[in-house]
Design a protein around this motif. Sequence first.
Motif, short mmCIF file in Angstrom:
data_model
loop_
_atom_site.label_atom_id
_atom_site.label_comp_id
_atom_site.label_asym_id
_atom_site.label_seq_id
_atom_site.Cartn_x
_atom_site.Cartn_y
_atom_site.Cartn_z
N ALA A 25 0.98 -1.28 -0.04
CA ALA A 25 0.13 -0.13 0.15
C ALA A 25 0.94 1.46 0.06
O ALA A 25 0.34 2.28 -0.63
CB ALA A 25 -0.93 -0.10 1.37
N ASN A 26 2.13 1.21 0.68
CA ASN A 26 2.92 2.35 0.69
C ASN A 26 4.33 1.67 0.60
O ASN A 26 4.84 1.47 1.42
CB ASN A 26 2.65 3.12 2.06
CG ASN A 26 3.56 4.16 2.21
OD1 ASN A 26 4.78 4.50 1.80
ND2 ASN A 26 2.80 5.11 3.04
N PHE A 27 5.00 2.24 -0.43
CA PHE A 27 6.28 1.79 -0.75
C PHE A 27 7.38 2.34 0.09
O PHE A 27 8.33 1.71 0.45
CB PHE A 27 6.54 1.83 -2.22
CG PHE A 27 5.88 0.92 -3.13
CD1 PHE A 27 6.41 -0.30 -3.50
CD2 PHE A 27 4.80 1.40 -3.88
CE1 PHE A 27 5.87 -1.22 -4.15
CE2 PHE A 27 4.26 0.47 -4.76
CZ PHE A 27 4.77 -0.81 -4.78
N ASP A 28 7.12 3.76 0.47
CA ASP A 28 8.18 4.18 1.41
C ASP A 28 8.28 3.58 2.91
O ASP A 28 9.12 3.25 3.30
CB ASP A 28 7.60 5.66 1.82
CG ASP A 28 7.69 6.60 0.30
OD1 ASP A 28 8.55 6.07 -0.47
OD2 ASP A 28 7.00 7.52 0.35
N THR A 29 7.09 3.18 3.42
CA THR A 29 6.83 2.34 4.51
C THR A 29 6.91 0.78 4.43
O THR A 29 7.13 0.09 5.53
CB THR A 29 5.78 2.96 5.42
OG1 THR A 29 4.60 2.34 4.89
CG2 THR A 29 5.54 4.40 5.90
N GLY A 30 6.54 0.33 3.43
CA GLY A 30 6.50 -1.03 3.38
C GLY A 30 5.05 -1.69 3.80
O GLY A 30 4.76 -2.87 3.89
N GLU A 31 4.31 -0.65 4.16
CA GLU A 31 2.78 -1.10 4.75
C GLU A 31 2.10 -2.02 3.52
O GLU A 31 1.95 -1.59 2.41
CB GLU A 31 1.97 -0.08 4.83
CG GLU A 31 0.61 -0.17 5.18
CD GLU A 31 -0.14 1.05 5.57
OE1 GLU A 31 -1.44 0.91 5.91
OE2 GLU A 31 0.39 2.25 5.27
N VAL A 32 1.47 -3.09 4.00
CA VAL A 32 0.98 -4.11 3.23
C VAL A 32 -0.42 -3.63 3.18
O VAL A 32 -1.17 -3.34 4.31
CB VAL A 32 1.28 -5.53 3.85
CG1 VAL A 32 0.05 -6.40 3.03
CG2 VAL A 32 2.63 -5.97 3.86
N LYS A 33 -1.26 -3.64 1.91
CA LYS A 33 -2.59 -3.36 1.82
C LYS A 33 -3.62 -4.24 2.40
O LYS A 33 -3.00 -5.81 2.52
CB LYS A 33 -2.88 -3.27 0.39
CG LYS A 33 -4.27 -2.84 0.05
CD LYS A 33 -4.41 -2.58 -1.52
CE LYS A 33 -5.98 -2.15 -1.57
NZ LYS A 33 -6.15 -0.99 -2.01
#
Length: 117
Positions: A25-33
């Motif tokens: 979901a967010n490549f900067d934080t690595g957050e998974v959708k």
Amino acid sequence: MQSIPVDVSRLGVLRCAVAPEPKIANFDTGEVKKDKEGNTVYTVGVMVRQEARRVSVIEVAVPGEQPGVVEGVEVRITGLEAFAWAMGDRHGVSFRASAITPAPARPPAAPAKGGDR
């Protein structure tokens, strides 16, 4: 965004081209959708062969792990929907499904009948 149901029976042979990977979901934080129910959303590359040698690969988002879906295996897709999207001057079509499962194994083809002359 309007969803368009896709008739998978008209897509021909479906095969996993890229095994399921968590969608970021967010490549900067690595957050998974995650979906509305909190399930991790996975992306699966699916190869679609409609006519003879014509092949396309579509990326399909699907909730949760998809056991048995590995590269090269023939698959079945349940609840496939397409979404047209546009962001500025970019546009495209994305795909979402409720499930992707390995296809049942096909029995081996029977030898051709008839005699050699």
